[in-house]
Design a protein around this motif. Structure first.
Motif, PDB file in Angstrom:
ATOM      1  N   ASP A  80       0.800  -1.223   0.000  1.00  0.00           N
ATOM      2  CA  ASP A  80       0.000   0.000   0.000  1.00  0.00           C
ATOM      3  C   ASP A  80       0.835   1.277   0.000  1.00  0.00           C
ATOM      4  N   ASN A  81       2.011   1.249  -0.616  1.00  0.00           N
ATOM      5  CA  ASN A  81       2.847   2.438  -0.809  1.00  0.00           C
ATOM      6  C   ASN A  81       3.238   2.478  -2.281  1.00  0.00           C
ATOM      7  N   TYR A  82       3.083   3.641  -2.901  1.00  0.00           N
ATOM      8  CA  TYR A  82       3.279   3.747  -4.336  1.00  0.00           C
ATOM      9  C   TYR A  82       4.153   4.949  -4.663  1.00  0.00           C
ATOM     10  N   TYR A  83       4.865   4.837  -5.814  1.00  0.00           N
ATOM     11  CA  TYR A  83       5.773   5.892  -6.241  1.00  0.00           C
ATOM     12  C   TYR A  83       5.635   6.079  -7.748  1.00  0.00           C
ATOM     13  N   GLN A  84       5.731   7.332  -8.178  1.00  0.00           N
ATOM     14  CA  GLN A  84       5.790   7.592  -9.613  1.00  0.00           C
ATOM     15  C   GLN A  84       6.583   8.868  -9.861  1.00  0.00           C
ATOM     16  N   ALA A  85       7.346   8.858 -10.951  1.00  0.00           N
ATOM     17  CA  ALA A  85       8.113  10.042 -11.368  1.00  0.00           C
ATOM     18  C   ALA A  85       7.622  10.455 -12.749  1.00  0.00           C
ATOM     19  N   PHE A  86       7.413  11.729 -12.914  1.00  0.00           N
ATOM     20  CA  PHE A  86       7.050  12.305 -14.202  1.00  0.00           C
ATOM     21  C   PHE A  86       8.223  13.186 -14.607  1.00  0.00           C
ATOM     22  N   ASN A  87       8.978  12.738 -15.611  1.00  0.00           N
ATOM     23  CA  ASN A  87      10.176  13.469 -16.027  1.00  0.00           C
ATOM     24  C   ASN A  87       9.912  14.274 -17.290  1.00  0.00           C
ATOM     25  N   ASN A  88      10.610  15.380 -17.412  1.00  0.00           N
ATOM     26  CA  ASN A  88      10.536  16.253 -18.581  1.00  0.00           C
ATOM     27  C   ASN A  88       9.108  16.706 -18.880  1.00  0.00           C
ATOM     28  N   VAL A  89       8.424  17.165 -17.847  1.00  0.00           N
ATOM     29  CA  VAL A  89       7.083  17.721 -18.022  1.00  0.00           C
ATOM     30  C   VAL A  89       7.239  19.062 -18.732  1.00  0.00           C
ATOM     31  N   SER A  90       6.542  19.238 -19.843  1.00  0.00           N
ATOM     32  CA  SER A  90       6.686  20.458 -20.637  1.00  0.00           C
ATOM     33  C   SER A  90       6.009  21.636 -19.952  1.00  0.00           C
ATOM     34  N   LEU A  91       6.736  22.732 -19.900  1.00  0.00           N
ATOM     35  CA  LEU A  91       6.217  23.991 -19.381  1.00  0.00           C
ATOM     36  C   LEU A  91       6.276  25.018 -20.507  1.00  0.00           C
ATOM     37  N   TYR A  92       6.036  26.252 -20.192  1.00  0.00           N
ATOM     38  CA  TYR A  92       6.063  27.309 -21.190  1.00  0.00           C
ATOM     39  C   TYR A  92       7.501  27.656 -21.569  1.00  0.00           C
ATOM     40  N   ASN A  93       7.662  28.298 -22.681  1.00  0.00           N
ATOM     41  CA  ASN A  93       8.954  28.753 -23.192  1.00  0.00           C
ATOM     42  C   ASN A  93       9.961  27.621 -23.357  1.00  0.00           C
ATOM     43  N   GLY A  94       9.490  26.410 -23.593  1.00  0.00           N
ATOM     44  CA  GLY A  94      10.382  25.281 -23.800  1.00  0.00           C
ATOM     45  C   GLY A  94      11.028  24.733 -22.544  1.00  0.00           C
ATOM     46  N   GLN A  95      10.677  25.266 -21.396  1.00  0.00           N
ATOM     47  CA  GLN A  95      11.252  24.794 -20.133  1.00  0.00           C
ATOM     48  C   GLN A  95      10.575  23.489 -19.722  1.00  0.00           C
ATOM     49  N   THR A  96      11.301  22.629 -19.028  1.00  0.00           N
ATOM     50  CA  THR A  96      10.745  21.370 -18.543  1.00  0.00           C
ATOM     51  C   THR A  96      11.008  21.245 -17.050  1.00  0.00           C
ATOM     52  N   GLY A  97      10.238  20.374 -16.421  1.00  0.00           N
ATOM     53  CA  GLY A  97      10.402  20.122 -14.997  1.00  0.00           C
ATOM     54  C   GLY A  97      10.157  18.659 -14.691  1.00  0.00           C
ATOM     55  N   ASN A  98      10.407  18.275 -13.458  1.00  0.00           N
ATOM     56  CA  ASN A  98      10.221  16.892 -13.015  1.00  0.00           C
ATOM     57  C   ASN A  98       9.320  16.867 -11.794  1.00  0.00           C
ATOM     58  N   ILE A  99       8.567  15.757 -11.675  1.00  0.00           N
ATOM     59  CA  ILE A  99       7.693  15.553 -10.519  1.00  0.00           C
ATOM     60  C   ILE A  99       8.006  14.177  -9.951  1.00  0.00           C
ATOM     61  N   ARG A 100       8.130  14.107  -8.636  1.00  0.00           N
ATOM     62  CA  ARG A 100       8.277  12.828  -7.943  1.00  0.00           C
ATOM     63  C   ARG A 100       7.189  12.763  -6.871  1.00  0.00           C
ATOM     64  N   VAL A 101       6.431  11.653  -6.868  1.00  0.00           N
ATOM     65  CA  VAL A 101       5.304  11.521  -5.940  1.00  0.00           C
ATOM     66  C   VAL A 101       5.391  10.184  -5.222  1.00  0.00           C
ATOM     67  N   TYR A 102       5.160  10.225  -3.918  1.00  0.00           N
ATOM     68  CA  TYR A 102       5.103   9.023  -3.087  1.00  0.00           C
ATOM     69  C   TYR A 102       3.776   9.059  -2.337  1.00  0.00           C
ATOM     70  N   ALA A 103       3.009   7.983  -2.430  1.00  0.00           N
ATOM     71  CA  ALA A 103       1.711   7.923  -1.750  1.00  0.00           C
ATOM     72  C   ALA A 103       1.693   6.722  -0.818  1.00  0.00           C
ATOM     73  N   SER A 104       1.277   6.959   0.412  1.00  0.00           N
ATOM     74  CA  SER A 104       1.137   5.895   1.404  1.00  0.00           C
ATOM     75  C   SER A 104      -0.336   5.782   1.771  1.00  0.00           C
ATOM     76  N   VAL A 105      -0.917   4.636   1.451  1.00  0.00           N
ATOM     77  CA  VAL A 105      -2.327   4.407   1.774  1.00  0.00           C
ATOM     78  C   VAL A 105      -2.474   3.231   2.739  1.00  0.00           C
ATOM     79  N   LEU A 106      -1.519   3.120   3.668  1.00  0.00           N
ATOM     80  CA  LEU A 106      -1.615   2.073   4.684  1.00  0.00           C
ATOM     81  C   LEU A 106      -2.907   2.221   5.482  1.00  0.00           C
ATOM     82  N   ASP A 107      -3.234   3.444   5.839  1.00  0.00           N
ATOM     83  CA  ASP A 107      -4.491   3.721   6.524  1.00  0.00           C
ATOM     84  C   ASP A 107      -5.430   4.343   5.490  1.00  0.00           C
TER      85      ASP A 107
END
Length: 178
Positions: A80-107
């Motif tokens: 019941d713990n999950y992880y995902q990364a979103f790499n090279n997310v497109s933003l304006y002016n050609g800029q990119t970013g990254n997202i890292r998410v961790y979710a715990s649904v033990l409760d």
């Protein structure tokens, strides 16, 4: 004539002094402008990173609502713990970013989501992190609450509810009298 020659060379020194003062003021102005530009750029990056982190929270909430972690590309870290990364997310002016998410649904009644947004720019890397504690707490959790008693006066008073997960409210199909 001898006294005229002495006066003609005396203007060079004050002129050079004024030019040096103007050059110093101009340099200071340019440095201040460049510093303000960098600060504005970093502020934009901070807000972009915060928006990316909030987007990671939303992605986790969507997967949590549908309970389809694997279908949405999440990796199981532990029970019941999950992880995902979103790499090279497109933003304006050609800029990119990254997202890292961790979710715990033990409760299941109190899941926790950690999200980080990251932006790289010529002026450095900016990261913003958010922790979101979810739970069934709120002013309208019970729908109707009273300290002692509730007295209804009138004719044909009904109290009912509906589950929004079952679609829009319909008085005949999506209604529960409780």
């Amino acid at each position: 004539m001898h006294s005229i020659r002495k006066k003609s060379g005396s203007i060079i020194l004050p002129t050079l002094l004024i030019i040096m003062i103007l050059a110093g003021v101009g340099y200071t102005y340019l440095q201040t402008s460049l510093t303000e530009f960098k600060m504005a750029y970093r502020t934009k990056d901070m807000l972009s990173a915060l928006n990316l982190a909030e987007g990671g929270i939303e992605e986790a909430m969507i997967a949590m609502k549908h309970e389809k972690w694997g279908d949405y590309g999440w990796t199981t870290v532990a029970t019941d713990n999950y992880y995902q990364a979103f790499n090279n997310v497109s933003l304006y002016n050609g800029q990119t970013g990254n997202i890292r998410v961790y979710a715990s649904v033990l409760d299941e009644d109190a899941p926790i989501i950690f999200s980080e947004g990251e932006i790289s720019s010529p002026y450095g890397v900016v990261k913003k992190q958010i922790r979101c504690d979810l739970g069934k707490k709120g002013a309208f959790l019970n729908g109707m609450t009273a300290k002692d008693t509730v007295t209804f006066n009138g004719n044909k008073i009904t109290i009912d509810s509906y589950n929004s997960n079952n679609g829009a409210f319909d008085p005949f199909l999506n209604r529960r009298a409780e």
